[in-house]
Design an enzyme around this catalytic site. Structure first.
Site: not given
Length: 466
Positions: A77, A152, A176
């Protein structure tokens, strides 16, 4: 090879039936073919990845025990710091940022044998459950390129769904890990706070944000958890249970489980296809022999707790960024930071008192039940051009957070929560189901999710790749 599970690939690699170079090469070719349409992986390192794969093959040739993620490609990420690899946090302010050190979750994955192939897309500073930013643009849903992949950890979820990587890391404050998993028909697990320790961390005692695993199956999710979980003295809230606990088989007799379910957490607006997925999940657990009842904890005050503590953490972490660059931070994020700046000591004290009361109400609820079934998101994937949905089931949403309450109320309660594929709309859009457990009952949640997955096989339905 790109469609094998992580556990299948790990077995093939350990047996010497495929090499790390073959596995990484196959995934790089899938990325080259598919990523331009989806925009899930935003920094790609093919030469670096193949060099690591060559080193992994040499390690295996020398003999000895192999780490659990040996030879498996991983894009991290883009809010997780990676040594020597660009990490932008989805903001032009850090478009050329290259950290000097790995953060702990990356450190553990690399030590576990994972091969870094790049970074996955995020919203600006991971704020919001829709992945778009001014550095790389939006990530698109592999099941419908006109729709959001969530966020996210949206780049991670889309990359998994497309077979660009077998495992993915993410983080979750308000959903997320869970929301993008629901939108992309993969699995996302929000562990109990402290299960996956975080470092470096300026607010190390905070419990609202966690890091955790994603995959295409529950068993693969548990495999990655087994590598990134476990105590670390650098995290004051890290739990003592060793990560290896989660590497064992998840198969278990679940017929004794006491299952509660709620379609709306006590009154939230939820679209009908999402309600139907939760209803169907409750029926599946009934067919598995579980005791199933419609019930829900009292989430009173979860809204205030989450909004207050989130604003406080955002101001503490990003207030200086806003001061130095007032015109370079997206409006909704800037408003969150300003809200944190306006909090008083009394506001924070009240939030912590309400937080404590919420925890005990939920703790007592789970003395009656083992798991709770809920919506992950209150709506199905929305058009990718929207910054956020302004209406859910006919009710107006006034901020970019409003539509995520079904996820972030659970965050406020401190519970482990799994997003597992729960079916599809008539138009073919994925819908996840959220399986929630008592604080620190992570293994119970994973076993329940595994049983549901094996009974339904929703996760087996893959997108038609662009």
């Amino acid at each position: 090879m790109c469609d094998f599970t992580a556990r299948e690939l790990a077995a093939l690699l350990a047996a010497g039936e495929v090499s790390a170079r073959e596995v990484v090469g196959a995934h790089l070719r899938r990325i080259e073919a598919v990523n331009p349409a989806v925009n899930a992986i935003v920094t790609l390192l093919p030469e670096h990845a193949m060099d690591q794969a060559h080193a992994a093959d040499q390690l295996q040739a020398r003999g000895g025990d192999l780490p659990p993620l040996h030879g498996l490609p991983m894009a991290h990420k883009d809010t997780h710091d990676t040594a020597g690899i660009r990490t932008t946090y989805g903001t032009p302010l850090l478009a050329d940022n290259v950290p000097a050190h790995d953060e702990l979750i990356v450190e553990r994955m690399r030590a576990g044998g994972a091969i870094t192939i790049g970074k996955t897309n995020v919203p600006e500073f991971a704020a919001g459950s829709h992945t778009f930013n001014r550095v790389f643009g939006p990530t698109r849903n592999p099941y419908d390129l006109t729709r959001s992949a969530g966020g996210s950890s949206g780049g991670a979820a889309a990359a998994l769904a497309c077979g660009m990587q077998p495992l993915a890391d993410g983080s979750d404050m308000g959903g997320s890990l869970r929301n993008p998993a629901s939108f992309c028909n993969v699995v996302g697990f929000r562990p109990s706070p402290g299960r996956v320790p975080t470092w470096p961390e300026d607010m190390a005692w905070a419990t609202m944000a966690v890091q955790g695993p994603m995959a295409r199956t529950v068993a693969d999710t548990a495999l990655l958890l087994s590598v990134v979980a476990g105590p670390d003295p650098r995290s004051p809230i890290s739990l003592e249970t060793p990560g290896s606990t989660f590497r064992k088989s998840l198969h278990a007799d679940v017929s004794a489980l006491r299952v509660a379910w709620s379609p709306d957490l006590g009154g939230l607006p939820v679209e009908r296809p999402v309600v139907a997925a939760v209803e169907d999940a409750a029926a599946v657990f009934g067919e598995l022999g579980c005791t199933v009842e419609r019930d829900c904890p009292d989430f009173t005050s979860a809204e205030e707790v989450f909004r207050t503590l989130r604003a406080w953490q955002f101001e503490a972490g990003l207030g200086g960024v806003l001061d130095r660059n007032p015109d370079a931070v997206k409006y909704d994020l800037a408003e969150n930071i300003r809200a944190g700046r306006g909090l008083t000591a009394a506001d924070l004290a009240r939030a912590e008192q309400l937080h404590t009361a919420l925890y005990h109400r939920v703790r007592l609820f789970f003395e009656q039940y083992d798991v709770l079934l809920l919506p992950v998101s209150q709506l199905v994937p929305f058009p990718v051009e929207w910054e956020w949905p302004h209406e859910v089931a006919g009710e107006a949403m006034h901020t970019y957070l409003d539509w995520m309450r079904s996820a972030y109320w659970v965050s406020a309660a401190g519970c482990p929560a799994l997003s597992v594929p729960g079916g599809f709309t008539a138009g073919g859009l994925p819908v996840g189901v959220q399986i929630v457990g008592a604080p620190r009952a992570d293994l119970t949640v994973l076993r329940a999710g595994y049983a549901f997955e094996q009974a339904t096989h929703h996760a087996a339905r893959r997108p038609v790749l662009p």
